[in-house]
Design an enzyme around this catalytic site. Structure first.
Site, short mmCIF file in Angstrom:
data_model
loop_
_atom_site.label_atom_id
_atom_site.label_comp_id
_atom_site.label_asym_id
_atom_site.label_seq_id
_atom_site.Cartn_x
_atom_site.Cartn_y
_atom_site.Cartn_z
N LYS A 125 -66.77 33.87 86.11
CA LYS A 125 -65.44 33.34 85.80
C LYS A 125 -64.65 34.44 85.12
O LYS A 125 -65.23 35.34 84.50
CB LYS A 125 -65.56 32.14 84.86
CG LYS A 125 -64.37 31.22 84.86
CD LYS A 125 -64.41 30.19 85.99
CE LYS A 125 -63.12 29.42 86.05
NZ LYS A 125 -63.19 28.30 87.01
N ASP A 165 -57.79 29.14 89.40
CA ASP A 165 -58.12 28.12 88.38
C ASP A 165 -56.79 27.80 87.68
O ASP A 165 -55.72 28.05 88.26
CB ASP A 165 -59.17 28.67 87.39
CG ASP A 165 -59.77 27.58 86.50
OD1 ASP A 165 -60.65 26.84 86.96
OD2 ASP A 165 -59.35 27.44 85.32
N ASN A 239 -53.28 21.55 90.85
CA ASN A 239 -53.97 21.51 92.14
C ASN A 239 -54.99 20.37 92.22
O ASN A 239 -54.96 19.57 93.16
CB ASN A 239 -54.66 22.88 92.37
CG ASN A 239 -55.57 22.86 93.57
OD1 ASN A 239 -56.75 22.53 93.46
ND2 ASN A 239 -55.05 23.18 94.73
P1 NDP Z 1 -53.46 23.93 87.55
O1 NDP Z 1 -53.00 25.10 86.78
O2 NDP Z 1 -53.04 23.77 88.95
O3 NDP Z 1 -53.11 22.58 86.76
C1 NDP Z 1 -53.53 22.37 85.46
C2 NDP Z 1 -52.98 21.05 84.98
O4 NDP Z 1 -53.58 20.73 83.73
C3 NDP Z 1 -51.48 21.10 84.74
O5 NDP Z 1 -50.94 19.83 84.95
C4 NDP Z 1 -51.41 21.50 83.26
O6 NDP Z 1 -50.21 21.13 82.61
C5 NDP Z 1 -52.58 20.68 82.71
N1 NDP Z 1 -53.08 21.30 81.50
C6 NDP Z 1 -53.59 22.56 81.36
N2 NDP Z 1 -53.93 22.80 80.09
C7 NDP Z 1 -53.63 21.66 79.42
C8 NDP Z 1 -53.78 21.26 78.08
N3 NDP Z 1 -54.28 22.10 77.15
N4 NDP Z 1 -53.38 20.00 77.73
C9 NDP Z 1 -52.86 19.16 78.65
N5 NDP Z 1 -52.72 19.47 79.95
C10 NDP Z 1 -53.09 20.71 80.32
O7 NDP Z 1 -55.06 23.98 87.44
P2 NDP Z 1 -56.16 23.30 88.36
O8 NDP Z 1 -55.67 21.98 88.85
O9 NDP Z 1 -56.63 24.30 89.35
O10 NDP Z 1 -57.35 23.08 87.33
C11 NDP Z 1 -57.49 21.89 86.55
C12 NDP Z 1 -58.92 21.77 86.07
O11 NDP Z 1 -59.80 21.73 87.20
C13 NDP Z 1 -59.43 22.93 85.19
O12 NDP Z 1 -60.36 22.40 84.26
C14 NDP Z 1 -60.15 23.82 86.18
O13 NDP Z 1 -61.11 24.64 85.57
C15 NDP Z 1 -60.81 22.75 87.07
N6 NDP Z 1 -61.21 23.17 88.39
C16 NDP Z 1 -60.32 23.73 89.28
C17 NDP Z 1 -60.73 24.09 90.53
C18 NDP Z 1 -59.78 24.56 91.58
O14 NDP Z 1 -60.20 24.71 92.72
N7 NDP Z 1 -58.52 24.81 91.26
C19 NDP Z 1 -62.15 23.99 90.93
C20 NDP Z 1 -62.98 23.31 89.97
C21 NDP Z 1 -62.51 22.97 88.74
P3 NDP Z 1 -49.12 22.28 82.27
O15 NDP Z 1 -48.54 22.67 83.59
O16 NDP Z 1 -48.16 21.62 81.34
O17 NDP Z 1 -49.90 23.41 81.61
#
Ligand code: NDP
Length: 444
Positions: A125, A165, A239
């Site tokens: 990572k 991510d 995502n």
């Molecule tokens: P994105 O950046 O696309 O979206 C993240 C989302 O989470 C946004 O809505 C963001 O809001 C919110 N968020 C982030 N940090 C915080 C916080 N501290 N408090 C509240 N809301 C928060 O990321 P992903 O959708 O790709 O990833 C989301 C999760 O899924 C993570 O834990 C990631 O590690 C996990 N994941 C992702 C994969 C992938 O393929 N993308 C694969 C496996 C796991 P804002 O825009 O306001 O920051």
């Protein structure tokens, strides 16, 4: 709790006092794995101790120029955790809170997750404490190029294959892939999550969210149930949240909430595909706040709140780590939840997980339920290697099969007399494959 486990964890707390997320992830795994290795002596060979020490960690300076020609400095990281069963594989996170401890937790989880997919993928990572919020497109591009100016020496299609991510989506992958290609003078499958038409796989954007719902559906099936007509509570609007929402709608469920770091929206009518398209545009193109949804569709918006007070049959936490605690879990159970399936990595803290399990709620840890993203990344790598593209249906069917196999693996290793312990199942299932490879490869 055995003395061995207690000693192991207190030792980790002493060694890593400033890495609480890493210690949390290691504790959760050790609680399942230490009793298992005590019963299966061949694994009682410093395997877990070796697995918690990254094979390599790279930390580097990322200098870049903002739009006013000011020099900005961020810190870049890549944690290459374990390559026993394949090259390092795992995403890059750009978020202001990124530090070494968070990336070590994510890399450690990734090792088990990748093993569960049955594909030849080690775990890693990386990322940076760069905050993409409020940055112009050119600033993002200059940052990504500078980040890759160092990272490119450490990665390669047979060495280490990053992906996206939090804060790293198609746009950032494009800028980094472009820079890698320029520096290495080769077009290869070195990064996944690429765009369709330049090496990307169909279904990769959807894979983590779809996979999460496929996994939850498998869990519900064990009780003869499914998503149809269920009320769904989702956190996040990135995502993973978007495509968890899309697949839940596809299976006939009603999605009530989505969120971002500024609060959550609650749409009593349900988020349909048209409304979801608005969210996709808002988040992926316009890069706005989720509160704009409430204005557009006259729904409720709760500022700086999480959606856990909304009554749902299925809870899909898809934002970030430790976003759901013990108090939230109590409320969720009181509201009659059937199933909690993690789209994010470690979104439920340890007390919340224990409570769900104690109350016999179907609970899936992210290392099992969100493995669909990395699984389709591996399919992207395969397509890059054979220089051929599979159809949407072919990839989706492979994804479904992989999620079903992960579910079966969790059942195999986690079945108790009256229920299935998905935490134990995922930890032991993920551990065995990596441990066997490490044993076969000598003292590595
Ligand atoms: P994105 O950046 O696309 O979206 C993240 C989302 O989470 C946004 O809505 C963001 O809001 C919110 N968020 C982030 N940090 C915080 C916080 N501290 N408090 C509240 N809301 C928060 O990321 P992903 O959708 O790709 O990833 C989301 C999760 O899924 C993570 O834990 C990631 O590690 C996990 N994941 C992702 C994969 C992938 O393929 N993308 C694969 C496996 C796991 P804002 O825009 O306001 O920051």
């Amino acid at each position: 709790m055995s003395t061995k486990f207690k000693n192991f964890i207190s030792n980790q707390i002493k060694r890593f006092p400033h890495q609480p997320e890493f210690v949390q992830a290691v504790s959760e795994v050790a609680e399942s794995v230490i009793p298992f290795t005590s019963e299966n002596k061949k694994y009682d060979n410093m395997i877990l101790e070796r697995m918690i020490e990254p094979e390599r960690m790279i930390i580097f300076r990322v200098p870049w120029l903002d739009d006013n020609n000011n020099i900005k400095i961020n810190r870049g990281f890549r944690v290459e955790m374990n390559s026993a069963i394949g090259p390092y594989k795992g995403g890059l996170r750009f978020h202001k809170n990124v530090n070494l401890g968070i990336l070590k937790f994510l890399a450690f989880e990734q090792v088990f997750k990748n093993s569960l997919t049955s594909l030849p993928l080690g775990g890693g990572k990386g990322g940076s404490d760069f905050d993409p919020k409020g940055k112009s497109e050119s600033e993002i591009m200059r940052f990504c190029q500078s980040f890759m100016n160092e990272l490119f020496r450490h990665i390669g299609p047979f060495t280490d294959i990053p992906a996206g991510d939090i804060g790293v989506g198609l746009r950032e992958i494009g800028f980094m892939f472009g820079q890698y290609k320029k520096l290495s003078n080769e077009f290869s499958g070195v990064i996944t999550g690429k765009g369709i038409g330049w090496g990307g796989s169909l279904i990769r954007p959807e894979a983590t969210g779809y996979g999460n719902v496929y996994f939850a559906e498998e869990m519900l099936n064990t009780n003869g149930d499914g998503f149809k007509n269920k009320k769904i509570v989702i956190s996040g609007s990135g995502n993973v949240a978007q495509y968890s929402c899309e697949k839940a709608i596809d299976l006939g469920a009603k999605v009530l909430t989505m969120s971002d770091s500024s609060g959550f929206i609650y749409d009593k009518q349900g988020i349909n595909l048209e409304k979801l398209n608005f969210i996709k545009y808002l988040k992926n193109i316009k890069r706005g706040r989720i509160s704009e949804y409430a204005n557009e569709y006259k729904s409720d918006f709760f500022e700086h709140k999480k959606p856990w007070s909304v009554k749902g049959d299925i809870i899909l936490p898809c934002a970030t780590e430790n976003e759901l605690n013990f108090e939230d879990a109590k409320l969720i159970v009181k509201n009659g939840v059937l199933c909690v399936s993690e789209g994010a990595n470690m979104p439920c803290n340890s007390e919340a997980i224990k409570y769900f399990q104690q109350k016999k709620i179907l609970y899936a840890p992210g290392k099992a339920s969100n493995a669909g993203g990395v699984a389709v990344s591996a399919l992207e790598m395969s397509q890059n290697s054979i220089r051929f593209e599979w159809s949407r249906d072919e990839v989706d069917n492979k994804l479904k099969e992989i999620m079903k196999n992960i579910h079966d693996c969790c059942v195999l290793h986690g079945k108790n007399k009256s229920d299935i312990d998905y935490v134990k199942g995922a930890n032991i299932g993920g551990f065995i494959r990596v441990a066997d490879a490490m044993l076969a490869q000598g003292v590595v």
